[in-house]
Design a protein around this motif. Structure first.
Motif, PDB file in Angstrom:
ATOM      1  N   ILE A   1      -2.878  -5.698  -2.638  1.00 11.08           N
ATOM      2  CA  ILE A   1      -3.335  -6.393  -1.425  1.00 11.08           C
ATOM      3  C   ILE A   1      -3.194  -5.492  -0.205  1.00 11.08           C
ATOM      4  O   ILE A   1      -4.110  -5.396   0.618  1.00 11.08           O
ATOM      5  CB  ILE A   1      -2.548  -7.710  -1.237  1.00 11.08           C
ATOM      6  N   SER A   2      -2.056  -4.828  -0.076  1.00 14.26           N
ATOM      7  CA  SER A   2      -1.847  -3.980   1.098  1.00 14.26           C
ATOM      8  C   SER A   2      -2.769  -2.759   1.069  1.00 14.26           C
ATOM      9  O   SER A   2      -3.236  -2.315   2.118  1.00 14.26           O
ATOM     10  CB  SER A   2      -0.386  -3.560   1.207  1.00 14.26           C
ATOM     11  N   TYR A   3      -3.045  -2.230  -0.099  1.00 14.46           N
ATOM     12  CA  TYR A   3      -3.967  -1.090  -0.192  1.00 14.46           C
ATOM     13  C   TYR A   3      -5.359  -1.487   0.293  1.00 14.46           C
ATOM     14  O   TYR A   3      -6.000  -0.752   1.025  1.00 14.46           O
ATOM     15  CB  TYR A   3      -4.028  -0.576  -1.631  1.00 14.46           C
ATOM     16  N   ARG A   4      -5.788  -2.669  -0.088  1.00 15.30           N
ATOM     17  CA  ARG A   4      -7.109  -3.159   0.345  1.00 15.30           C
ATOM     18  C   ARG A   4      -7.160  -3.416   1.846  1.00 15.30           C
ATOM     19  O   ARG A   4      -8.232  -3.383   2.431  1.00 15.30           O
ATOM     20  CB  ARG A   4      -7.498  -4.411  -0.410  1.00 15.30           C
ATOM     21  N   ARG A   5      -6.012  -3.663   2.453  1.00 14.22           N
ATOM     22  CA  ARG A   5      -5.954  -3.923   3.897  1.00 14.22           C
ATOM     23  C   ARG A   5      -5.673  -2.646   4.691  1.00 14.22           C
ATOM     24  O   ARG A   5      -5.410  -2.715   5.877  1.00 14.22           O
ATOM     25  CB  ARG A   5      -4.865  -4.949   4.188  1.00 14.22           C
ATOM     26  N   GLY A   6      -5.694  -1.504   4.063  1.00 15.21           N
ATOM     27  CA  GLY A   6      -5.449  -0.245   4.761  1.00 15.21           C
ATOM     28  C   GLY A   6      -3.986   0.158   4.786  1.00 15.21           C
ATOM     29  O   GLY A   6      -3.566   0.930   5.641  1.00 15.21           O
ATOM     30  N   GLY A   7      -3.219  -0.340   3.850  1.00  8.99           N
ATOM     31  CA  GLY A   7      -1.786  -0.094   3.824  1.00  8.99           C
ATOM     32  C   GLY A   7      -1.401   1.358   3.643  1.00  8.99           C
ATOM     33  O   GLY A   7      -0.413   1.812   4.219  1.00  8.99           O
TER      34      GLY A   7
END
Length: 183
Positions: free
Chosen positions: A86-92
Motif C-alpha cells: 500500500i505504501s509503495y503504491r502511495r509513493g512510500g
C-alpha cells in the motif's frame, strides 16, 4: 472528479500518446513512514518466526511454547507485506528515501527527542540484560523508577510507590494465579 484530477488525467493521457514517460503520482503524506514501518514489521516478524521454530517441541508442535510466537511472526510478516504494498503504491519509497536522507538524519540525531529515545532504549537493554541475574521484582522496581523519573511521569513519591507496588502485584498474580514463575 475534481479539476486537478481531470487535469492530471489529461496530462497523463497526453504523455502516453506522445511517448513520454508517465509521471509518478504525488507522494501521499505518511507514505514514507508506512514504508519504513512495513520493513520493520517484516524484519521483526521474520525474527519471531525464526526464533519460534527453534524453540523446544514437546509431544506435538501445537502445544510447544513456540507455536503462538510463530503465529505472531506470520501475522507481522503478512501485515508488513500488505503495508509495504500500500505504501509503495502511495509513493512510500520516494518519501522513505527523503526521510532516511543524510540531512534529515543529522537533524533527527541532534534532536532532544532522539536523545531521550536512546536513553530509554539503553534502559530497556539494561533491563533485558539483567533479567534472570537479578530478581524480577527488584530489577523491575529499579527499571520503573528510573524510567518514570527520567520521563518525569509524576511526582517522585508517586513514581516510587508505583515502582514498588507494580512488580510485587505482577509477581503475585503470575506466580499464584497463573502458576508461571517469574525470572
Amino acid at each position: 472528479m475534481s479539476g486537478q484530477e481531470q487535469k492530471a488525467a489529461s496530462e497523463a493521457s497526453e504523455n502516453v500518446q506522445s511517448g513520454q514517460p508517465i509521471q509518478p503520482r504525488a507522494v501521499k503524506p505518511m507514505s514514507g513512514a508506512d514504508f519504513i514501518t512495513a520493513i520493520v514489521l517484516i524484519i521483526f516478524g521474520t525474527a519471531f518466526f525464526k526464533n519460534a521454530r527453534n524453540m523446544r517441541t514437546y509431544r506435538i508442535f501445537f502445544s510447544s511454547p513456540g507455536f503462538f510466537p510463530m503465529i505472531l511472526g506470520i501475522i507481522f510478516i503478512l501485515f508488513g507485506l500488505a503495508l509495504l504494498y500500500i505504501s509503495y503504491r502511495r509513493g512510500g519509497w520516494v518519501d522513505a528515501r527523503r526521510i532516511i536522507g543524510a540531512d534529515n538524519l543529522k537533524r533527527s540525531v541532534a534532536s532532544p527527542v532522539f536523545k531521550k529515545c536512546v536513553i530509554i532504549f539503553l534502559l530497556i537493554l539494561g533491563y533485558v540484560a539483567l533479567l534472570g541475574k537479578i530478581s524480577f521484582v527488584y530489577l523491575s522496581m529499579g527499571y520503573l523508577f528510573l524510567t518514570f523519573l527520567f520521563l518525569k511521569a509524576a511526582k517522585w513519591y508517586w513514581i516510587a510507590l508505583i515502582s514498588v507496588i507494580a512488580p510485587i502485584v505482577i509477581q503475585m498474580v503470575f506466580v499464584n494465579y497463573f502458576r508461571i514463575p517469574m525470572p
